[in-house]
Design an enzyme around this catalytic site. Structure first.
Site, short mmCIF file in Angstrom:
data_model
loop_
_atom_site.label_atom_id
_atom_site.label_comp_id
_atom_site.label_asym_id
_atom_site.label_seq_id
_atom_site.Cartn_x
_atom_site.Cartn_y
_atom_site.Cartn_z
N ARG A 115 0.85 -1.20 0.00
CA ARG A 115 0.00 0.00 0.00
C ARG A 115 0.88 1.25 0.00
O ARG A 115 0.92 1.98 -0.96
CB ARG A 115 -0.97 -0.02 1.19
CG ARG A 115 -2.13 0.98 1.05
CD ARG A 115 -1.76 2.39 1.45
NE ARG A 115 -1.28 2.48 2.82
CZ ARG A 115 -0.66 3.54 3.31
NH1 ARG A 115 -0.42 4.61 2.55
NH2 ARG A 115 -0.23 3.56 4.57
N ASP A 116 1.65 1.47 1.07
CA ASP A 116 2.57 2.62 1.08
C ASP A 116 3.63 2.43 -0.01
O ASP A 116 4.10 3.41 -0.61
CB ASP A 116 3.24 2.75 2.45
CG ASP A 116 3.46 4.20 2.87
OD1 ASP A 116 3.87 4.99 2.01
OD2 ASP A 116 3.22 4.54 4.03
N HIS A 154 3.35 4.15 -3.47
CA HIS A 154 3.88 5.48 -3.77
C HIS A 154 5.23 5.38 -4.48
O HIS A 154 5.49 6.08 -5.46
CB HIS A 154 4.04 6.29 -2.48
CG HIS A 154 2.75 6.65 -1.82
ND1 HIS A 154 1.79 7.43 -2.43
CD2 HIS A 154 2.26 6.33 -0.59
CE1 HIS A 154 0.76 7.58 -1.61
NE2 HIS A 154 1.02 6.93 -0.48
N SER A 165 3.94 10.56 9.39
CA SER A 165 3.89 10.51 7.93
C SER A 165 5.11 11.13 7.27
O SER A 165 5.43 10.81 6.12
CB SER A 165 2.64 11.25 7.43
OG SER A 165 1.50 10.90 8.18
N HIS A 219 3.04 4.35 13.19
CA HIS A 219 3.43 4.21 11.79
C HIS A 219 4.59 5.18 11.54
O HIS A 219 4.43 6.39 11.70
CB HIS A 219 2.23 4.57 10.90
CG HIS A 219 2.52 4.62 9.43
ND1 HIS A 219 2.13 3.61 8.56
CD2 HIS A 219 3.12 5.57 8.65
CE1 HIS A 219 2.49 3.94 7.33
NE2 HIS A 219 3.10 5.13 7.35
N HIS A 240 8.17 6.52 9.22
CA HIS A 240 8.93 6.57 7.96
C HIS A 240 10.40 6.76 8.31
O HIS A 240 10.75 7.25 9.38
CB HIS A 240 8.42 7.68 7.05
CG HIS A 240 7.19 7.29 6.29
ND1 HIS A 240 7.23 6.76 5.02
CD2 HIS A 240 5.88 7.31 6.65
CE1 HIS A 240 6.00 6.48 4.62
NE2 HIS A 240 5.16 6.81 5.60
N TYR A 276 5.16 15.60 4.12
CA TYR A 276 4.47 14.33 3.84
C TYR A 276 5.30 13.47 2.89
O TYR A 276 5.69 13.92 1.81
CB TYR A 276 3.11 14.65 3.24
CG TYR A 276 2.11 13.53 3.22
CD1 TYR A 276 1.70 12.90 4.39
CD2 TYR A 276 1.54 13.11 2.02
CE1 TYR A 276 0.76 11.89 4.38
CE2 TYR A 276 0.58 12.10 1.99
CZ TYR A 276 0.20 11.49 3.17
OH TYR A 276 -0.74 10.49 3.15
#
Length: 339
Positions: A15-16, A19, A169, A198, A200, A289
């Site tokens: 899903r991520d 991108h 994010s 979550h 990054h 983001y």
């Protein structure tokens, strides 16, 4: 949480990772990766467009296949893993929720900006009434105070969420901030409500922040095999599993199998290395983001303006997820000023 409790690791690479792949993961790649993760013991796998159910659009990008096609292909192949779907109000609709439920999705994660939980009420309420594992997902959590995050989480719980995520994010948060916000959520929300994190990897802190979250009471942690995700990627799950094994924190995931999935399946899928380069580092440094990265790189190629300069300006303007259309406008304006 108690360190002898199992932590639920949730894979984002399908899903991520969309991108990083410009939403062009094939059905065969999706099935190959998901079935291998299932066999390795990953309990939750997210499958949708990078921007969630209904994300296929000119603004966010058209995928190789529809959400329905991806979910229909993956879910019947799962033996123990459950499949989740992301939904952003204003992009995804109640009809998308119903479709996901009908196809066998077990977890719906309703995502809003960290100060806009009120727009999630309809979707969280509906998902909860459908009997789904219903998660509130507070994005760009670095942009709000501890008190505001707690306030917004309480709203999501009041709508019917049984889990709330503090979502970094931008890959901007440092471990102390993660600990502070996760601890506040755990101390304030009922014990029946799970807390999630979550991260990054834009400042290379995905694993450290995830460990800080676990130690502060988070029971659900997101990551991606080989880090496949927006920006410098998500917390690399195979690394996190190794660290958790060292710390004797249970995940139920076979370390060698997830290492092999990273090396043999996910890395060959990558269009470019998922790493901390000058642009993804800028995302983390400026608090931007993570999915804006490829948009900024495309603007750089089109207008001759440094992606790094565009990202820094986006950070100054406080842009949030969903404002991808501003990136080209900004790059065009900046290019005119340089002439």
């Amino acid at each position: 949480m108690k360190m002898n409790e199992k932590v639920i690791l949730h894979d984002m690479s399908l899903r991520d990772g969309m991108h990083a792949k410009q939403h062009q993961i094939s059905i065969n790649q999706m099935i190959s990766a998901a079935t291998a993760m299932d066999e390795a013991g990953i309990p939750l796998i997210e499958v949708t467009h990078g921007d969630g159910l209904g994300g296929a659009s000119l603004n966010y990008g058209f995928p190789a296949h529809s959400d329905e096609e991806y979910l229909s292909a993956v879910i019947p192949k799962m033996k123990q893993a459950k499949v989740s779907a992301l939904l952003l109000p204003g992009i995804g609709t109640v009809d998308h929720l119903n479709m996901a439920k009908d196809l066998g999705v077990s977890t719906i994660r309703v995502a809003t900006h960290c100060t806009e939980a009120d727009i999630s009420q309809q979707h969280i309420d509906h998902a909860s009434k459908l009997g789904l594992d219903t998660v509130g997902f507070l994005m760009m959590a670095h942009m709000a105070s501890v008190d505001k995050i707690v306030e917004q989480a309480k709203l999501m719980v009041s709508y019917g969420a049984n889990c709330v995520y503090c979502t970094d994010s931008a890959g901007y948060m440092l471990p102390d901030e993660v600990s502070l916000k996760i601890s506040a959520l755990r101390d304030t929300l009922p014990s029946s409500i799970d807390i999630g994190f979550h991260g990054h990897h834009n400042l290379a802190l995905g694993v450290a922040n995830s460990v800080a979250a676990i130690q502060s009471g988070a029971r659900r942690i997101d990551g991606s095999v080989a880090g496949l995700g927006a920006g410098a990627g998500n917390t690399p799950l195979e690394v996190l599993v190794a660290v958790m094994n060292r710390m004797e924190i249970q995940s139920g995931i076979d370390l060698y199998k997830i290492m092999d999935i990273a090396e043999d399946i996910i890395v060959p899928m990558m269009d470019q290395p998922i790493r901390v380069d000058r642009d993804s580092l800028t995302l983390g440094y400026a608090g931007v983001y993570s999915s804006f990265l490829l948009f900024a790189k495309r603007a750089e190629a089109k207008y001759g303006i440094s992606a790094r300069d565009v990202l820094v300006e986006l950070g100054k303007r406080g842009t949030v997820g969903g404002q991808e259309d501003m990136i080209e406008d900004l790059a065009l304006s900046m290019s005119k000023l340089c002439k």
